[in-house]
Design a protein around this motif. Structure first.
Motif, PDB file in Angstrom:
ATOM      1  N   ILE A 171      37.777  10.281  52.801  1.00  0.00           N
ATOM      2  CA  ILE A 171      39.229  10.426  52.878  1.00  0.00           C
ATOM      3  C   ILE A 171      39.922   9.246  52.213  1.00  0.00           C
ATOM      4  O   ILE A 171      41.052   9.370  51.723  1.00  0.00           O
ATOM      5  N   ALA A 172      39.255   8.085  52.159  1.00  0.00           N
ATOM      6  CA  ALA A 172      39.833   6.908  51.499  1.00  0.00           C
ATOM      7  C   ALA A 172      40.070   7.150  50.015  1.00  0.00           C
ATOM      8  O   ALA A 172      40.925   6.501  49.405  1.00  0.00           O
ATOM      9  N   LEU A 187      50.842  15.899  54.652  1.00  0.00           N
ATOM     10  CA  LEU A 187      49.759  16.484  55.439  1.00  0.00           C
ATOM     11  C   LEU A 187      50.108  16.508  56.920  1.00  0.00           C
ATOM     12  O   LEU A 187      49.914  17.510  57.610  1.00  0.00           O
ATOM     13  N   VAL A 188      50.645  15.392  57.408  1.00  0.00           N
ATOM     14  CA  VAL A 188      50.995  15.281  58.823  1.00  0.00           C
ATOM     15  C   VAL A 188      52.080  16.293  59.195  1.00  0.00           C
ATOM     16  O   VAL A 188      52.069  16.866  60.292  1.00  0.00           O
ATOM     17  N   THR A 206      32.048  16.115  49.034  1.00  0.00           N
ATOM     18  CA  THR A 206      31.999  16.656  50.382  1.00  0.00           C
ATOM     19  C   THR A 206      32.629  15.666  51.340  1.00  0.00           C
ATOM     20  O   THR A 206      32.932  14.519  50.981  1.00  0.00           O
ATOM     21  N   ILE A 207      32.864  16.114  52.563  1.00  0.00           N
ATOM     22  CA  ILE A 207      33.438  15.308  53.635  1.00  0.00           C
ATOM     23  C   ILE A 207      33.148  16.065  54.932  1.00  0.00           C
ATOM     24  O   ILE A 207      32.651  17.203  54.892  1.00  0.00           O
ATOM     25  N   PRO A 229      40.634  16.497  57.427  1.00  0.00           N
ATOM     26  CA  PRO A 229      40.338  15.853  56.149  1.00  0.00           C
ATOM     27  C   PRO A 229      39.819  16.781  55.056  1.00  0.00           C
ATOM     28  O   PRO A 229      40.183  16.620  53.895  1.00  0.00           O
ATOM     29  N   ALA A 230      38.960  17.734  55.400  1.00  0.00           N
ATOM     30  CA  ALA A 230      38.401  18.618  54.368  1.00  0.00           C
ATOM     31  C   ALA A 230      39.498  19.434  53.696  1.00  0.00           C
ATOM     32  O   ALA A 230      39.491  19.632  52.475  1.00  0.00           O
ATOM     33  N   LYS A 231      40.447  19.888  54.481  1.00  0.00           N
ATOM     34  CA  LYS A 231      41.576  20.632  53.923  1.00  0.00           C
ATOM     35  C   LYS A 231      42.416  19.733  53.026  1.00  0.00           C
ATOM     36  O   LYS A 231      42.877  20.150  51.953  1.00  0.00           O
TER      37      LYS A 231
END
Length: 279
Positions: A171-172, A187-188, A206-207, A229-231
């Motif tokens: 995510i970084a 996103l939030v 990937t994540i 995070p994946a989204k």
């Protein structure tokens, strides 16, 4: 026979001594979060940090492969492990191995060994052969939205230097765009927004998967994460790839090496070291 055994033992001792004093192959930067409280929806928070095995297993492998490690956090403070990660389940049930890795991590994160991101950047990023970002939810707090993290990652990206991240660590990578803070806020707020000039757009990666995150969120007794995070990575332009939940998965695309979940630790270490050695 005794003389031969003695000579062999002396030779082995000399080899070990020579190895322990040999110059390192190179230096790897380990980037960790400074924070320990993950914001949730409705103003709630959750204790977090790095996952012990996601940091310690690759770090141990890197040290054994001859690389020197420098640990940095945004504030230069000592990072903390997520209490949930101190569990033998992440070490194939071996409590002894978990304790050994804890020792490796404690040595690397001693307060006088941890540097601030500003110090690292001021001293020059050219000295580092690669960068590694362990997981745990903490990178969602102060790495993914941090323009300075973006500048740091842009250096490794531009130089084609190996960049590894595992579980929530990838995510970084979202920091390497024009305005990561605004992207996070979208996103939030559940707004559909575009990542602007994201360095890793189009990369295969990937994540921690949506399915895995749902299991984690369900363990929070009704509390909700601010976003998955994946989204977020897919929306930014990542070409996401996943294994079934809790199965190891590592994706390599150019200089980028990403691992899906805690159980990808050994495989990620292998691919990262291979890339470092080749580079």
């Amino acid at each position: 026979m005794k003389s031969l055994c003695k000579l062999l033992l002396l030779g082995l001792a000399f080899a070990i001594s020579a190895t322990s004093h040999a110059a390192p192959k190179g230096e790897v930067l380990v980037l960790l979060s400074s924070e320990t409280e993950l914001p949730l929806q409705d103003g709630k928070t959750l204790p977090t940090g790095y996952y012990l095995n996601e940091f310690g297993v690759p770090a141990d492998a890197l040290l054994r492969a001859g690389y020197q490690l420098t640990v940095a956090t945004p504030k230069g403070n000592q990072p903390k492990a997520d209490p949930r990660s101190i569990d033998p389940v992440y070490f194939a049930g071996k409590a002894g191995e978990m304790r050994r890795i804890q020792g490796v991590v404690e040595s690397l994160t001693a307060p006088d060994h941890v540097r601030s991101m500003a110090e690292v950047m001021k001293s020059g990023l050219g000295r580092y052969d690669g960068v590694f970002i362990p997981g745990g939810h903490a990178p969602l707090i102060d790495l993914s939205n941090n323009p300075k993290v973006g500048q740091l990652l842009q250096h490794f990206h531009a130089q084609g230097k190996p960049t590894a991240a595992i579980c929530h660590g990838p995510i970084a990578l979202l920091a390497a765009q024009d305005d990561p803070g605004s992207y996070e806020q979208a996103l939030v707020n559940s707004r559909l927004d575009q990542a602007r000039n994201w360095a890793y757009s189009g990369y295969r990666m990937t994540i921690f998967s949506n399915a895995e995150e749902k299991v984690f969120e369900d363990s929070l007794k009704g509390e909700k994460l601010r976003y998955y995070p994946a989204k977020a990575m897919a929306q930014a332009g990542g070409q996401m790839q996943f294994a079934d939940a809790w199965q190891p998965k590592v994706v390599v695309d150019r200089e980028l090496i990403t691992g899906q979940n805690p159980f990808s630790d050994h495989a990620l270490a292998t691919e990262f070291i291979k890339s470092l050695n080749q580079h």
